[in-house]
Design an enzyme around this catalytic site. Structure first.
Site, mmCIF file in Angstrom:
data_model
loop_
_atom_site.group_PDB
_atom_site.id
_atom_site.type_symbol
_atom_site.label_atom_id
_atom_site.label_comp_id
_atom_site.label_asym_id
_atom_site.label_seq_id
_atom_site.Cartn_x
_atom_site.Cartn_y
_atom_site.Cartn_z
ATOM 1 N N SER A 206 0.844 -1.185 0.000
ATOM 2 C CA SER A 206 0.000 0.000 0.000
ATOM 3 C C SER A 206 0.891 1.251 0.000
ATOM 4 O O SER A 206 1.764 1.374 -0.853
ATOM 5 C CB SER A 206 -0.965 -0.044 1.186
ATOM 6 O OG SER A 206 -2.007 0.875 1.025
ATOM 7 N N ARG B 53 -11.938 7.700 7.292
ATOM 8 C CA ARG B 53 -11.645 6.272 7.434
ATOM 9 C C ARG B 53 -12.730 5.428 6.776
ATOM 10 O O ARG B 53 -12.436 4.403 6.157
ATOM 11 C CB ARG B 53 -11.533 5.927 8.919
ATOM 12 C CG ARG B 53 -11.174 4.475 9.196
ATOM 13 C CD ARG B 53 -9.825 4.098 8.617
ATOM 14 N NE ARG B 53 -9.334 2.843 9.188
ATOM 15 C CZ ARG B 53 -8.192 2.271 8.843
ATOM 16 N NH1 ARG B 53 -7.428 2.837 7.916
ATOM 17 N NH2 ARG B 53 -7.795 1.152 9.414
ATOM 18 N N ASP C 177 -8.704 -5.727 -6.065
ATOM 19 C CA ASP C 177 -8.347 -4.414 -5.512
ATOM 20 C C ASP C 177 -9.048 -3.311 -6.308
ATOM 21 O O ASP C 177 -8.798 -3.144 -7.500
ATOM 22 C CB ASP C 177 -6.829 -4.236 -5.568
ATOM 23 C CG ASP C 177 -6.323 -3.086 -4.701
ATOM 24 O OD1 ASP C 177 -7.104 -2.157 -4.417
ATOM 25 O OD2 ASP C 177 -5.132 -3.113 -4.331
ATOM 26 N N HIS D 110 -8.085 -4.720 -1.580
ATOM 27 C CA HIS D 110 -6.765 -4.181 -1.251
ATOM 28 C C HIS D 110 -6.193 -4.772 0.030
ATOM 29 O O HIS D 110 -4.998 -5.052 0.124
ATOM 30 C CB HIS D 110 -6.881 -2.658 -1.138
ATOM 31 C CG HIS D 110 -5.594 -1.958 -0.880
ATOM 32 N ND1 HIS D 110 -4.584 -1.888 -1.808
ATOM 33 C CD2 HIS D 110 -5.144 -1.298 0.224
ATOM 34 C CE1 HIS D 110 -3.570 -1.199 -1.310
ATOM 35 N NE2 HIS D 110 -3.880 -0.841 -0.069
ATOM 36 N N ASP D 111 -7.039 -4.972 1.022
ATOM 37 C CA ASP D 111 -6.569 -5.469 2.326
ATOM 38 C C ASP D 111 -6.258 -6.958 2.338
ATOM 39 O O ASP D 111 -5.914 -7.499 3.397
ATOM 40 C CB ASP D 111 -7.600 -5.166 3.417
ATOM 41 C CG ASP D 111 -7.364 -3.817 4.078
ATOM 42 O OD1 ASP D 111 -6.378 -3.151 3.734
ATOM 43 O OD2 ASP D 111 -8.181 -3.424 4.935
#
EC number: 2.3.1.31
Length: 334
Positions: A148, A205, A285, A314-315
């Site tokens: 990232s 967030r 992603d 992505h995570d």
């Protein structure tokens, strides 16, 4: 005289070996300041870091993500340990909190000001601070790994410190931010500016978390409603916002995302990177699409591309690593 009989005390058990190293802090650029890319000098730069294993002249440098920190043992247990890609029994593993962060290194409030705001910093500035730390630790060569934001920072290391970097692993990161990625960060920073004091950071967030996962991932993990009648995804996003506000700084969020957005190396610069690089895309992603990561990696003259097939977006490098650790271990130690 009456003799006194003493009962021998129980033997003191030996102390358990330290499971995790303690975070250390070093102050750099005491005599000669760091010249930031914006043109301003910065002296007495504080760097907080963790080091794992015995000190060596060759090290593995871990670069953390946007809201990460130097405590690799806390957030990447699949990668750190004996027999794993980051093996303290054989490697000297170093991870430092970035300049501009809020985990012990010099933060936004300590940067020189421009028009009443912290001076902008760049990923290249962060790499130069990291280089100074390695020089202090007597490290001569590094193998770099980052995911990232850490992956983008790895590109900055390849460009800024080609004499130090032997090879690099870049996970779920582009060479430069697309309009899509910049737009997401702009919306997050706008939320923080509109509602300072924590509420805006919660929204920032939540925006980010939507880009860190995928529709398929949320359909699997956040479907339905809680007992209170609140949609599971709403409860999840509220919880993630609360958690970040409890441990992070809104000024850091703005500073670091702006640095990521401003990192725009040219293809000409990238074609001059000679170190071997393993570039890893993630199939689902939506923040940094795999097709984008693959195409940009192809510009590097000595790159290998591999794709992690996961529905978790992505995570996935944190929550669904699968064969990723073994791929990384083989490349770092080849």
């Amino acid at each position: 005289m009456t003799a006194v009989t003493q009962t021998p005390s129980a033997p003191i058990p030996p102390a358990e070996p330290e499971r995790c190293p303690v975070k250390k802090t070093m102050t750099l650029f005491r005599d000669v300041p760091l010249l930031l890319d914006c043109g301003l000098p910065l002296s007495n730069v504080r760097v907080a870091y963790h080091a794992y294993g015995e000190a060596q002249e060759n090290a593995v440098l871990v670069l953390h993500a946007l809201t990460g920190n130097s405590a690799v043992h806390e957030w990447w247990p699949d990668f750190l340990g004996a027999g794993k890609p980051l093996d303290p029994t054989s490697d000297y593993v170093v991870c430092a909190n970035v300049l501009g962060g809020c985990a012990g290194s010099t933060g936004p409030a300590e940067l020189p000001e421009v028009n009443g705001q912290p001076a902008p910093i760049t990923l290249r500035d962060m790499a130069r601070v990291g280089r100074a730390l390695l020089e202090h630790l007597n490290v001569k060569k590094v193998r770099v790994i980052g995911a990232s934001m850490g992956g983008m920072l790895a590109y900055a290391w390849l460009l800024e410190c080609p004499d130090l970097v032997e090879r690099a692993v870049i996970i779920g990161a582009p060479t430069r931010h697309s309009p899509w990625a910049i737009g997401l960060n702009t919306a997050a920073r706008s939320a923080i500016k509109a509602a300072p004091g924590g509420e805006g950071l919660k929204v920032a967030r939540q925006i980010a978390m939507l880009s860190y996962r995928s529709p398929e991932s949320f359909a699997l993990t956040q479907s339905g409603f809680r007992r209170s009648g609140v949609p599971a995804i709403s409860s999840y996003l509220e919880h993630q916002g609360e958690k970040l506000v409890a441990r992070f700084c809104e000024r850091t969020y703005c500073t670091l995302t702006a640095a990521m957005d401003a990192f725009q190396p040219s293809d000409y610069e990238l074609r001059n990177v000679t170190a071997p690089v393993l570039c890893i895309g993630i199939s689902s992603d939506v923040l940094y699409p795999a097709v984008e990561v693959k195409a940009q990696a192809a510009v590097l003259p000595n790159s290998t591309y591999w794709e992690l097939n996961s529905i978790h977006g992505h995570d996935a490098f944190l929550m669904d690593a699968q064969d990723l650790p073994e791929r990384v271990r083989a490349f770092l130690h080849s």
